[in-house]
Structure formats: structure tokens, C-alpha cells
Design an enzyme around this catalytic site. Structure first.
Site, PDB file in Angstrom:
ATOM      1  N   THR A  71       5.840  22.847  23.414  1.00 18.75           N
ATOM      2  CA  THR A  71       4.385  23.068  23.482  1.00 18.75           C
ATOM      3  C   THR A  71       3.703  23.181  22.218  1.00 18.75           C
ATOM      4  OG1 THR A  71       4.824  25.450  23.633  1.00 18.75           O
ATOM      5  CG2 THR A  71       4.636  24.230  25.512  1.00 18.75           C
ATOM      6  N   GLY A  72       4.426  23.059  21.129  1.00 18.91           N
ATOM      7  CA  GLY A  72       4.081  23.127  19.632  1.00 18.91           C
ATOM      8  C   GLY A  72       3.818  21.750  19.271  1.00 18.91           C
ATOM      9  N   GLY A  85       8.338  25.084  13.053  1.00 23.00           N
ATOM     10  CA  GLY A  85       8.391  25.981  14.369  1.00 23.00           C
ATOM     11  C   GLY A  85       9.583  26.660  14.678  1.00 23.00           C
ATOM     12  N   VAL A  86       9.772  26.697  15.851  1.00 21.98           N
ATOM     13  CA  VAL A  86      10.949  27.717  16.235  1.00 21.98           C
ATOM     14  C   VAL A  86      12.244  27.032  15.533  1.00 21.98           C
ATOM     15  CG1 VAL A  86      11.484  26.732  18.251  1.00 21.98           C
ATOM     16  CG2 VAL A  86      11.727  28.991  18.225  1.00 21.98           C
ATOM     17  N   ASP A  87      12.426  26.027  15.389  1.00 26.95           N
ATOM     18  CA  ASP A  87      13.645  25.256  14.838  1.00 26.95           C
ATOM     19  C   ASP A  87      13.787  25.590  13.611  1.00 26.95           C
ATOM     20  OD1 ASP A  87      14.655  21.764  14.374  1.00 26.95           O
ATOM     21  OD2 ASP A  87      15.567  23.542  14.603  1.00 26.95           O
ATOM     22  N   ASP A 141       8.909  36.867  17.948  1.00 34.05           N
ATOM     23  CA  ASP A 141       9.668  35.924  17.505  1.00 34.05           C
ATOM     24  C   ASP A 141      11.179  35.912  18.181  1.00 34.05           C
ATOM     25  OD1 ASP A 141      10.797  35.825  13.801  1.00 34.05           O
ATOM     26  OD2 ASP A 141      11.435  34.696  15.597  1.00 34.05           O
ATOM     27  N   ASN A 186      14.809  18.705  17.275  1.00 35.10           N
ATOM     28  CA  ASN A 186      14.604  17.292  17.543  1.00 35.10           C
ATOM     29  C   ASN A 186      15.997  16.360  17.463  1.00 35.10           C
ATOM     30  OD1 ASN A 186      15.724  16.556  14.751  1.00 35.10           O
ATOM     31  ND2 ASN A 186      13.903  17.857  14.070  1.00 35.10           N
TER      32      ASN A 186
HETATM   33  N1  APR Z   1       9.822  32.304  18.316  1.00 32.94           N
HETATM   34  C1  APR Z   1       9.434  31.939  19.359  1.00 32.94           C
HETATM   35  N2  APR Z   1       8.411  30.846  19.471  1.00 32.94           N
HETATM   36  C2  APR Z   1       8.046  30.322  18.606  1.00 32.94           C
HETATM   37  C3  APR Z   1       8.668  30.713  17.167  1.00 32.94           C
HETATM   38  C4  APR Z   1       9.393  31.577  17.278  1.00 32.94           C
HETATM   39  N3  APR Z   1       9.763  32.124  15.850  1.00 32.94           N
HETATM   40  N4  APR Z   1       8.047  29.714  16.275  1.00 32.94           N
HETATM   41  C5  APR Z   1       7.332  28.832  17.143  1.00 32.94           C
HETATM   42  N5  APR Z   1       7.273  29.265  18.394  1.00 32.94           N
HETATM   43  C6  APR Z   1       6.665  28.689  19.289  1.00 32.94           C
HETATM   44  C7  APR Z   1       5.299  27.699  19.303  1.00 32.94           C
HETATM   45  O1  APR Z   1       4.358  28.780  19.095  1.00 32.94           O
HETATM   46  C8  APR Z   1       5.416  27.079  20.441  1.00 32.94           C
HETATM   47  O2  APR Z   1       4.891  27.668  21.722  1.00 32.94           O
HETATM   48  O3  APR Z   1       7.621  27.614  19.937  1.00 32.94           O
HETATM   49  C9  APR Z   1       7.089  26.703  20.746  1.00 32.94           C
HETATM   50  C10 APR Z   1       7.446  25.445  20.542  1.00 32.94           C
HETATM   51  O4  APR Z   1       6.979  24.655  19.217  1.00 32.94           O
HETATM   52  P1  APR Z   1       7.852  23.863  18.086  1.00 32.94           P
HETATM   53  O5  APR Z   1       8.505  24.763  17.482  1.00 32.94           O
HETATM   54  O6  APR Z   1       6.696  23.202  17.369  1.00 32.94           O
HETATM   55  O7  APR Z   1       8.524  22.869  18.897  1.00 32.94           O
HETATM   56  P2  APR Z   1       8.363  21.628  19.883  1.00 32.94           P
HETATM   57  O8  APR Z   1       6.924  21.644  20.168  1.00 32.94           O
HETATM   58  O9  APR Z   1       9.245  21.504  20.904  1.00 32.94           O
HETATM   59  O10 APR Z   1       8.474  20.542  18.841  1.00 32.94           O
HETATM   60  C11 APR Z   1       9.719  20.399  18.083  1.00 32.94           C
HETATM   61  O11 APR Z   1       9.118  20.537  15.922  1.00 32.94           O
HETATM   62  O12 APR Z   1       9.772  22.104  14.466  1.00 32.94           O
HETATM   63  C12 APR Z   1      10.059  20.750  15.047  1.00 32.94           C
HETATM   64  O13 APR Z   1      12.386  20.141  14.442  1.00 32.94           O
HETATM   65  C13 APR Z   1      11.213  20.393  15.586  1.00 32.94           C
HETATM   66  O14 APR Z   1      10.907  18.268  15.601  1.00 32.94           O
HETATM   67  C14 APR Z   1      10.984  19.491  16.434  1.00 32.94           C
HETATM   68  C15 APR Z   1       9.635  19.613  16.900  1.00 32.94           C
END
Ligand code: APR
Length: 190
Positions: free
Chosen positions: A131-132, A41-43, A19, A33
Site C-alpha cells: 500500500t506504499g 518504506g518498511v523495507d 513503527d 521487493n
Molecule cells: N512500520 C510500519 N509500517 C510502515 C513503516 C514502518 N516503519 N514504514 C512504512 N510503513 C507502511 C507504509 O505507510 C505503507 O502503508 O508500510 C506500508 C507499505 O509501504 P512500503 O514500505 O512502501 O511497501 P510496498 O508498498 O509494499 O512497496 C514495496 O518499496 O521500500 C520498497 O524495497 C521495497 O521495493 C519495495 C517496495
């Protein structure tokens, strides 16, 4: 799990599975975003762990920047996170790989690295941006991320000494481990 790699100029790339909000670094890159409004997700993890100060800063920045285009980032403090800054990078939404996604993703890493150096950071951590939710295939995104970071570290003698790739889940970790291992980097034993 974690593994370190050393570049010829002594800078390092560290690979960690876990994490990102729990890994100390001078700066943490967020997968944000265009609306800079927080999300899942990570946001979501960064805002949950960092606390409300981060969103309050984004509330002040938002009117000035409007919707942030993919490939760009803004900086805030890190609230309660083990960092000084959070760089909120907007990754590309993956369509088919033929709409500038690769360049926008590379730009996210490059812009955050430059922002880290502008602030005298010694370290910065990155999640696997796009990648999420944004659907970027990890196998296509990882080579872009590692190439951009290596290029930056090899061509600079600035403040940055370490870049940390934080991967969520073993599959993502193994992908980066293979890429970094195959790229001729020397494994750092310490
Ligand atoms: N620590 C590290 N990596 C993480 C964590 C964490 N706590 N949580 C999720 N991830 C990974 C996911 O598994 C993925 O591989 O971060 C990567 C990016 O995934 P997302 O968070 O979904 O981000 P992204 O694909 O760039 O999409 C961005 O998602 O959450 C919304 O507000 C955000 O609209 C934006 C979109």
C-alpha cells in the site's frame, strides 16, 4: 493507539498504530521487493533497525531464489529487531486490480502465516504490504489482509496465537479498526 480482537477459538488479532520495527513479535513480515535488496518504506526501516546481518542472509539466499515473484516470501533472522524471524514478502505492484493483484497480496499473508507456523511462532506482525510504493489502494488491500488472516486463524490449531496488524498513520489504523470492528469479532478488553 492499539486495539485487540478475539476470535471464537481464542486466537487474537491486534491492531497497532506505529513503527513495526519497535513491536515485539516472534516473526515480522517485511514488504520487500523481488530483488530482496532492501529499499525504502518498511523495507528500509527493517534493515536500518535490524542491522546488516539481515541483508547478509539475503545475499546468500538471493542466488538460490533469483527474483522472487509477487506473493512469495523468504525467511531470515531478525538481527537487532525484537523478533526471531523476518519474512520478506514480495507484494504485487498495483496496476488496475485486474492483473492478479488481489491473489498475489492474499498469498503474501498466507505464505507468511504458514512460515510462522512451520517455525512454531506464536505471533507475527504485518505492515500494510503493497500500500506504499507499490500503490495498492489501502481500502482494497485491507479487506484482503484481514480476511486472509481470519481464515487462517479460524482454520488452524497451530502455534500461532496472535497476528498483529501494524499501521503507519491514523488513517490506515482507522480503516483496519472499522473493518475488524464490523467483522463481528469480539473486542478483547485486556
Ligand atoms: N512500520 C510500519 N509500517 C510502515 C513503516 C514502518 N516503519 N514504514 C512504512 N510503513 C507502511 C507504509 O505507510 C505503507 O502503508 O508500510 C506500508 C507499505 O509501504 P512500503 O514500505 O512502501 O511497501 P510496498 O508498498 O509494499 O512497496 C514495496 O518499496 O521500500 C520498497 O524495497 C521495497 O521495493 C519495495 C517496495
Amino acid at each position: 493507539m492499539e486495539k485487540g480482537f478475539r476470535l471464537p477459538n481464542g486466537t487474537r488479532i491486534r491492531l497497532v498504530e506505529g513503527d513495526i520495527t519497535r513491536i515485539p513479535a516472534d516473526a515480522i513480515a517485511n514488504a520487500a521487493n523481488a530483488a530482496l535488496a532492501g529499499g525504502a518504506g518498511v523495507d528500509g526501516a527493517i534493515h536500518r533497525a535490524g542491522g546488516p546481518d539481515i541483508l547478509r542472509e539475503l545475499d546468500e539466499i538471493r542466488p538460490r531464489v533469483g527474483r522472487l515473484p509477487a506473493g512469495q516470501a523468504v525467511a531470515t533472522g531478525a538481527g537487532r529487531l525484537p523478533a526471531r524471524f523476518v519474512f520478506h514478502a514480495v507484494g504485487p505492484v498495483y496496476r488496475d486490480g485486474r492483473h492478479g493483484e488481489a491473489e498475489a497480496l492474499a498469498s503474501c499473508y498466507r505464505v507468511c502465516l504458514e512460515m510462522a507456523e512451520e517455525r512454531g511462532c506464536r505471533s507475527i506482525s504485518f505492515p500494510a504490504i503493497s500500500t506504499g510504493v507499490y500503490g495498492y489502494p489501502a481500502e482494497e488491500a485491507a479487506p484482503i489482509a484481514t480476511a486472509e488472516v481470519r481464515l487462517f486463524l479460524e482454520s488452524r490449531a497451530g502455534s500461532l496465537r496472535e497476528v498483529i496488524f501494524v499501521q503507519f498513520g491514523e488513517a490506515a489504523y482507522r480503516l483496519y479498526e472499522r473493518l475488524l470492528g464490523e467483522s463481528g469479532l469480539q473486542e478483547a478488553q485486556d
